[in-house]
Design a protein around this motif. Structure first.
Motif, mmCIF file in Angstrom:
data_model
loop_
_atom_site.group_PDB
_atom_site.id
_atom_site.type_symbol
_atom_site.label_atom_id
_atom_site.label_comp_id
_atom_site.label_asym_id
_atom_site.label_seq_id
_atom_site.Cartn_x
_atom_site.Cartn_y
_atom_site.Cartn_z
ATOM 1 N N LEU A 121 0.843 -1.193 0.000
ATOM 2 C CA LEU A 121 0.000 0.000 0.000
ATOM 3 C C LEU A 121 0.881 1.247 0.000
ATOM 4 O O LEU A 121 0.501 2.296 0.512
ATOM 5 N N GLY A 141 -1.799 -2.252 -4.100
ATOM 6 C CA GLY A 141 -2.961 -1.495 -3.656
ATOM 7 C C GLY A 141 -2.660 -0.023 -3.489
ATOM 8 O O GLY A 141 -1.496 0.395 -3.448
ATOM 9 N N THR A 163 -9.881 2.842 -1.083
ATOM 10 C CA THR A 163 -8.814 1.844 -1.140
ATOM 11 C C THR A 163 -9.081 0.918 -2.321
ATOM 12 O O THR A 163 -10.201 0.433 -2.488
ATOM 13 N N ILE A 165 -7.471 -2.469 -4.622
ATOM 14 C CA ILE A 165 -6.507 -3.572 -4.665
ATOM 15 C C ILE A 165 -6.630 -4.295 -6.001
ATOM 16 O O ILE A 165 -7.700 -4.337 -6.608
ATOM 17 N N ARG A 180 -10.354 -8.346 0.210
ATOM 18 C CA ARG A 180 -11.379 -7.294 0.259
ATOM 19 C C ARG A 180 -12.308 -7.497 1.437
ATOM 20 O O ARG A 180 -12.621 -6.560 2.184
ATOM 21 N N ALA A 190 -12.841 -1.615 0.494
ATOM 22 C CA ALA A 190 -11.877 -1.716 -0.605
ATOM 23 C C ALA A 190 -12.579 -2.213 -1.858
ATOM 24 O O ALA A 190 -13.537 -2.992 -1.784
ATOM 25 N N ILE A 196 -4.764 -2.529 -12.077
ATOM 26 C CA ILE A 196 -4.099 -1.900 -10.936
ATOM 27 C C ILE A 196 -3.000 -0.946 -11.390
ATOM 28 O O ILE A 196 -2.699 0.035 -10.682
#
Length: 332
Positions: A121, A141, A163, A165, A180, A190, A196
């Motif tokens: 992250l 993420g 958020t 991912i 998730r 999320a 991504i």
């Protein structure tokens, strides 16, 4: 799982109605700064979480728990250590160190390279690639939650954010859904994306448009969008960065990213950007991974980015000034 979100002008309230995950999951959070402590603290309410971080913070968490104030108000009781405990067998490893520490971090975590799902992250570009050179399964993420490190054992959740991912390497859809739901179970909503890389570029543009300005002006995020002059700088930086993201193949829209950047600044209005927090403490910033990534990509595509280049030079100069005045390296 059903997620219902109620909106008003001043806040967002999210109500989760889902089947609670009953199996205790072992989670290691390597890099217990603001974001790492936030995710680890919330996850520790349901799961077996160990935070790995600096001595003062870890000592405070061990003694008094992790105090989270602001948008979230809890005292969490995760395990805490300065080094990875012997016998640890994490299902998930969250990597939340500064981007310049990722390579060294993976040396410490290589024992879990085959068994755990690694989740980054972090800010900037290149972290997922670095992690994937060691780890087999990697989730990349982004998060727009605004979190300020108040002091040892205490963080402030200053703003709610999105958020995202997505699979980076050898991660199945069921793995992503499991992650998730793990986050949703503790109140972190999320979304799973199939692209991504575009999300990482979008987050980079947002970061590059807020972080350096907040750091140099020494203001919280909300001040940038309330000040017409600073807002003009933010919008110009965002335009430059978006052009670079497009050249790199990201499917982004200039107006959508401008709106998203302003929205993030508003939602995290009280937050002091991570780069500002670093400069406050005379620590090394992530300017190289954030604005530096844009400047280097712009050079590859021969795109002019004068404002991003200027912000990059100015933040680097601030770091250099700390080295001169302290007679030592900027603290990592």
């Amino acid at each position: 799982m059903y997620i219902k979100t109620r909106r008003c002008e001043t806040h967002i309230e999210t109500v989760l109605e889902c089947a609670r995950i009953t199996r205790i999951v072992e989670i290691l959070v390597f890099g217990a700064g603001a974001i790492g402590s936030f995710f680890g603290g919330l996850l520790s309410q349901r799961h077996d979480v160990t935070l790995i971080g600096r001595a003062e913070h870890i000592s405070a968490v061990k003694s008094h728990g992790l105090r989270v104030s602001g948008k979230t108000s809890i005292i969490a009781k995760p395990h805490a250590a300065m080094r990875v405990p012997q016998g640890a067998k994490p299902d998930f490893v969250f990597v939340t160190t500064k981007s310049y520490d990722t390579a060294n971090t993976m040396i410490a975590l290589r024992a879990f390279a085959d068994r755990a799902i690694f989740v980054t992250l972090q800010n900037g570009l290149g972290n997922a690639e670095t992690i994937a050179r060691t780890a087999r399964r990697v989730v990349a993420g982004t998060t727009a939650h605004g979190v300020t490190f108040v002091g040892p054992g205490e963080i402030r959740h200053a703003g709610v954010g999105e958020t995202m991912i997505g699979a980076w390497s050898r991660v199945s859809e069921s793995d992503l859904v499991r992650l998730r739901d793990l986050l949703a179970d503790v109140g972190i909503v999320a979304s799973v994306t199939s692209d991504i890389r575009t999300e990482l570029w979008s987050k980079l543009v947002v970061n590059a448009s807020i972080n350096p300005i907040a750091a140099l002006a020494e203001v919280p995020n909300g001040r940038i969008v309330r000040d017409k002059l600073l807002l003009g700088v933010l919008e110009a930086v965002c335009r430059e960065a978006t052009a670079v993201a497009k050249a790199e193949g990201a499917r982004v829209d200039e107006e959508e990213l401008r709106h998203r950047t302003i929205l993030v600044a508003k939602r995290t209005a009280a937050n002091r950007a991570s780069m500002l927090q670093d400069l406050d403490r005379h620590h090394r910033t992530e300017i190289d991974a954030i604005t530096g990534s844009i400047v280097r990509a712009a050079e590859r595509h021969r795109i002019s980015v004068p404002l991003n280049a200027s912000l990059y030079a100015l933040v680097r100069a601030r770091e250099a000034a700390f080295r001169v005045t302290s007679g030592a390296n900027v603290r990592d």
